[in-house]
Design an enzyme around this catalytic site. Structure first.
Site, short mmCIF file in Angstrom:
data_model
loop_
_atom_site.label_atom_id
_atom_site.label_comp_id
_atom_site.label_asym_id
_atom_site.label_seq_id
_atom_site.Cartn_x
_atom_site.Cartn_y
_atom_site.Cartn_z
N ASN A 113 0.81 -1.23 0.00
CA ASN A 113 0.00 0.00 0.00
C ASN A 113 0.84 1.27 0.00
O ASN A 113 0.45 2.28 -0.58
CB ASN A 113 -0.88 0.05 1.26
CG ASN A 113 -2.05 -0.91 1.18
OD1 ASN A 113 -2.24 -1.57 0.16
ND2 ASN A 113 -2.83 -0.97 2.24
N LYS A 165 16.31 -16.34 -31.10
CA LYS A 165 15.67 -15.17 -31.74
C LYS A 165 15.32 -15.57 -33.16
O LYS A 165 16.02 -16.40 -33.74
CB LYS A 165 16.62 -13.96 -31.73
CG LYS A 165 17.10 -13.55 -30.34
CD LYS A 165 16.07 -12.76 -29.59
CE LYS A 165 16.49 -12.55 -28.13
NZ LYS A 165 15.61 -11.73 -27.33
N LYS A 167 12.44 -13.41 -31.22
CA LYS A 167 11.84 -13.65 -29.90
C LYS A 167 10.64 -14.57 -30.02
O LYS A 167 10.37 -15.39 -29.16
CB LYS A 167 11.42 -12.30 -29.32
CG LYS A 167 11.16 -12.31 -27.82
CD LYS A 167 10.56 -10.99 -27.35
CE LYS A 167 11.56 -9.89 -27.11
NZ LYS A 167 12.06 -9.82 -25.74
N LYS A 191 18.04 -20.80 -23.91
CA LYS A 191 16.81 -20.56 -23.16
C LYS A 191 15.68 -20.10 -24.06
O LYS A 191 15.90 -19.40 -25.05
CB LYS A 191 17.06 -19.53 -22.05
CG LYS A 191 17.13 -18.08 -22.48
CD LYS A 191 17.42 -17.18 -21.30
CE LYS A 191 16.66 -15.90 -21.16
NZ LYS A 191 15.86 -15.33 -22.19
N ASN A 192 14.46 -20.49 -23.69
CA ASN A 192 13.25 -19.91 -24.29
C ASN A 192 13.27 -18.43 -23.98
O ASN A 192 13.74 -18.00 -22.93
CB ASN A 192 11.99 -20.46 -23.60
CG ASN A 192 11.51 -21.80 -24.12
OD1 ASN A 192 10.83 -22.52 -23.41
ND2 ASN A 192 11.82 -22.15 -25.35
N ASP A 193 12.68 -17.64 -24.87
CA ASP A 193 12.57 -16.23 -24.53
C ASP A 193 11.39 -16.03 -23.58
O ASP A 193 10.54 -16.93 -23.43
CB ASP A 193 12.43 -15.38 -25.80
CG ASP A 193 13.28 -14.12 -25.69
OD1 ASP A 193 13.47 -13.64 -24.56
OD2 ASP A 193 13.75 -13.61 -26.73
N GLU A 194 11.32 -14.86 -22.96
CA GLU A 194 10.37 -14.70 -21.85
C GLU A 194 8.90 -14.81 -22.25
O GLU A 194 8.08 -15.15 -21.38
CB GLU A 194 10.67 -13.42 -21.05
CG GLU A 194 10.44 -12.09 -21.75
CD GLU A 194 11.55 -11.70 -22.72
OE1 GLU A 194 12.60 -12.38 -22.73
OE2 GLU A 194 11.38 -10.74 -23.47
N HIS A 286 13.47 -15.10 -14.80
CA HIS A 286 13.55 -14.00 -15.76
C HIS A 286 12.74 -12.86 -15.19
O HIS A 286 11.62 -13.05 -14.72
CB HIS A 286 12.99 -14.43 -17.12
CG HIS A 286 13.33 -13.45 -18.22
ND1 HIS A 286 12.74 -12.21 -18.30
CD2 HIS A 286 14.21 -13.52 -19.24
CE1 HIS A 286 13.25 -11.56 -19.34
NE2 HIS A 286 14.15 -12.33 -19.93
N ARG A 287 13.30 -11.65 -15.24
CA ARG A 287 12.69 -10.55 -14.46
C ARG A 287 11.96 -9.54 -15.34
O ARG A 287 11.84 -8.37 -14.97
CB ARG A 287 13.77 -9.86 -13.64
CG ARG A 287 14.89 -9.34 -14.51
CD ARG A 287 15.99 -8.64 -13.72
NE ARG A 287 16.93 -8.05 -14.67
CZ ARG A 287 17.81 -7.13 -14.40
NH1 ARG A 287 17.94 -6.68 -13.17
NH2 ARG A 287 18.62 -6.65 -15.34
N HIS A 320 18.41 -12.87 -13.63
CA HIS A 320 19.05 -11.83 -14.45
C HIS A 320 19.41 -10.65 -13.54
O HIS A 320 18.57 -10.18 -12.77
CB HIS A 320 18.09 -11.36 -15.54
CG HIS A 320 17.85 -12.41 -16.59
ND1 HIS A 320 18.07 -12.18 -17.93
CD2 HIS A 320 17.45 -13.70 -16.50
CE1 HIS A 320 17.80 -13.28 -18.61
NE2 HIS A 320 17.40 -14.22 -17.76
N LYS A 328 22.26 -3.75 -23.66
CA LYS A 328 21.23 -2.86 -24.20
C LYS A 328 20.24 -2.35 -23.16
O LYS A 328 19.51 -1.40 -23.41
CB LYS A 328 20.44 -3.60 -25.30
CG LYS A 328 19.45 -4.65 -24.79
CD LYS A 328 18.68 -5.33 -25.92
CE LYS A 328 17.73 -6.38 -25.35
NZ LYS A 328 17.11 -7.23 -26.37
N SER A 397 22.55 -10.89 -19.43
CA SER A 397 21.86 -10.92 -20.71
C SER A 397 21.42 -9.53 -21.11
O SER A 397 21.34 -8.64 -20.27
CB SER A 397 20.64 -11.83 -20.55
OG SER A 397 20.02 -12.07 -21.78
C1 CAP Z 1 18.16 -10.71 -24.36
C2 CAP Z 1 16.76 -10.98 -23.89
C3 CAP Z 1 16.50 -10.86 -22.38
C4 CAP Z 1 16.96 -9.57 -21.73
C5 CAP Z 1 16.21 -9.16 -20.47
C6 CAP Z 1 15.82 -10.03 -24.60
O1 CAP Z 1 18.25 -10.78 -25.76
O2 CAP Z 1 16.36 -12.26 -24.26
O3 CAP Z 1 15.14 -11.04 -22.20
O4 CAP Z 1 18.30 -9.80 -21.41
O5 CAP Z 1 16.87 -8.18 -19.72
O6 CAP Z 1 14.80 -10.51 -25.07
O7 CAP Z 1 16.09 -8.87 -24.58
P1 CAP Z 1 19.51 -10.19 -26.57
P2 CAP Z 1 17.61 -8.48 -18.35
O8 CAP Z 1 20.71 -10.98 -26.16
O9 CAP Z 1 19.18 -10.37 -28.03
O10 CAP Z 1 19.62 -8.76 -26.18
O11 CAP Z 1 18.57 -9.60 -18.59
O12 CAP Z 1 18.30 -7.20 -18.02
O13 CAP Z 1 16.57 -8.84 -17.34
MG MG Z 2 14.38 -12.22 -23.62
MG MG Z 3 -5.45 -2.65 3.93
#
Ligand code: CAP
Ligand code: MG
Ligand code: MG
Length: 477
Positions: A113, A165, A167, A191-194, A286-287, A320, A328, A397
């Protein structure tokens, strides 16, 4: 105004949430938090700080008649204020929190809150310190990067990975082909992408099946073990577990798959569920969306350090932690590195607190053995977590490529991390296999202590990567 004058300005409700004489806040009774905040709504600094402590523990906007002597003991206490830097330190009695370890419960108090209160114009949780009584209720990581190293037989370097990629948009067969190329090029981890889920053009079960075939082929051809991290995030608990079970029943060797969870969007319950259900699987946090809370220019939320500490507590094997500004994504060098060290080490220095993650010296075998034999502790604790939370590894990453590997290693001061490079491998002009080779070569150059451009003279994939990613063609020829 001095703090003393501010003290006089508190009403009786606010005064019950302030104790600037708290003698030893680290006596084990409190969870300690430090916030940056800017008072709003006509309050002075201490009044606003007291309102934060009230709303984030037992209170509301008025003193209520239903308080009891015990409920007052559960009040959070402002114990320190820095008027110049607008910082407030608050001690929360640890008994406020759900028993047996619950991250969402802590967050609901300390960044719940309060983030929406009129009485603050800015509020950001910068760092926190957990008392041993809380640490021992949390699982911490089970399967760690050390276990993955053993499986891969990779010890003295970062674990080299990629994200497939584009993605999204590849069919399951196309996806698996990219995995195969990366693995035979020498990479360890894919890894799978998010956002990977059960999309109509890439059904989850087919994706898993094709990855298994690609992995088997790559392992056979290279003679090396490989790992794939599958995104198991889903709409509901049952679907998430179904995805995990599908992977577990697809014939993979244990150690060759990890579970990836979008910890912010799927939530902490998902993270802790996976940790508790699947202690033998690497849990990849993954965040995505953390920027809403953590971006330095955002006045509300919490820091990368706080997020990373919670991930370790919850039991993520890796999270991460950013690229220290090298890739980036927006990220502060000091913040990312501090976060990485805080999840890796048994004791670490934050910006405000040093946190000891264990009461047991890491290499004191005798103490460790005694602790493990302590039946009483086994009743309340999971087998391997006696106040000694295992390490959680940084996953590095976001916009990285082979050329940036050494600068990142130099920045973090070590090789104990997983790196995943998406574009950094698949944008290589000669394709994914060459991208993976370039990454391996960049790593070899680092290990041999040979300057990258010099090393690239006999390694064409690396030379091409340098030309492409940093435009240094002339230097190479
Ligand atoms: C990286 C990535 C990750 C990011 C997330 C993307 O790809 O798969 O999700 O690293 O950020 O989709 O951007 P690239 P963080 O290698 O092509 O950039 O790791 O800071 O949480
Ligand atoms: Mg990603
Ligand atoms: Mg309350």
């Amino acid at each position: 105004m001095t703090l003393k004058k501010y003290l006089k300005s508190l009403n009786s409700k606010q005064a019950a949430y302030v104790n600037l004489d708290l003698s030893n806040p680290r006596n084990g009774e409190y969870l300690l938090c430090v916030f940056h905040f800017i008072p709003g709504d006509g309050l002075n600094t201490l009044q606003a700080a007291a309102e934060i402590a009230a709303e984030s523990s037992t209170g509301t906007n008025f003193k209520v008649t239903t308080e009891t002597p015990f409920s007052r003991e559960m009040n959070a206490l402002v114990y320190k204020v820095d008027l110049k830097q607008n910082l407030v330190w608050i001690a929360y009695p640890w008994r406020l929190f759900d028993r047996m370890g619950n991250i969402q419960n802590i967050l609901t108090y300390v960044v719940g809150n309060v983030l929406g209160m009129k009485q603050v114009d800015a509020l950001k949780l910068l760092d926190l310190w957990f008392p041993p009584a809380m640490l021992e209720q949390y699982d911490g990581p089970s399967y760690t990067i050390d276990d993955m190293r053993k499986y891969l037989d990779v010890y003295d370097r970062p674990i080299l990975g990629t994200i497939v990629k584009p993605k999204m948009g590849l069919t399951s067969a196309e996806y698996a082909e990219v995995c195969y190329d990366f693995w035979v090029g020498g990479g360890d981890f894919v890894k799978n992408d998010e956002p990977q889920a059960n999309q109509d053009f890439c059904p989850y079960d087919k994706m898993v099946r094709h990855v298994k075939e690609a992995m088997d082929k790559a392992v056979k051809e290279t003679g090396r073990k490989k790992v794939h991290s599958f995104n198991v995030s889903a709409s509901d608990f049952d679907t998430m577990i179904e995805r995990c079970e599908l992977i577990r029943n697809a014939g993979f060797e244990s150690g060759s798959y990890a579970f990836l969870i979008d910890g912010i969007t799927a939530g902490w319950m998902a993270v802790q569920t996976l940790r508790r259900r699947y202690p033998g699987v690497f849990l990849h946090f993954h965040r995505a969306a953390h920027g809403a809370f953590t971006r330095p220019e955002s006045p509300f939320g919490f820091s990368v350090l706080v997020l990373s500490k919670f991930a370790r507590l919850a039991g993520a094997s890796g999270i991460h932690t950013g690229t220290a500004g090298i890739g980036k994504m927006k990220g502060d060098k000091k913040e990312d590195i501090t976060a990485a060290h805080n999840i890796l080490n048994l004791s670490a220095q934050g910006h405000f607190f040093s946190q000891s993650w264990a009461n047991v010296p890491e290499n004191d075998e005798d103490v460790l053995r005694l602790v493990h034999e302590d039946v009483a502790h086994h009743v309340i604790l999971s087998d391997d977590s006696w106040r000694g939370l295992k390490k959680c590894c940084p996953i590095v990453s976001g916009g990285l490529n082979p050329v940036l590997l050494k600068p990142f290693i130099d920045a973090i001061g070590g090789v104990d991390f997983i790196t995943t490079m998406g574009a950094g491998c698949h944008a290589h002009p000669s394709g994914t296999k060459a991208g993976a080779r370039a990454l391996v070569q960049a790593c070899d150059a680092y290990l041999k202590g040979i300057e990258l451009v010099k090393y690239s003279k006999k390694h064409p994939e690396l030379a091409e990567a340098i030309t492409f990613f940093s435009g240094k063609e002339k230097e190479i020829k």
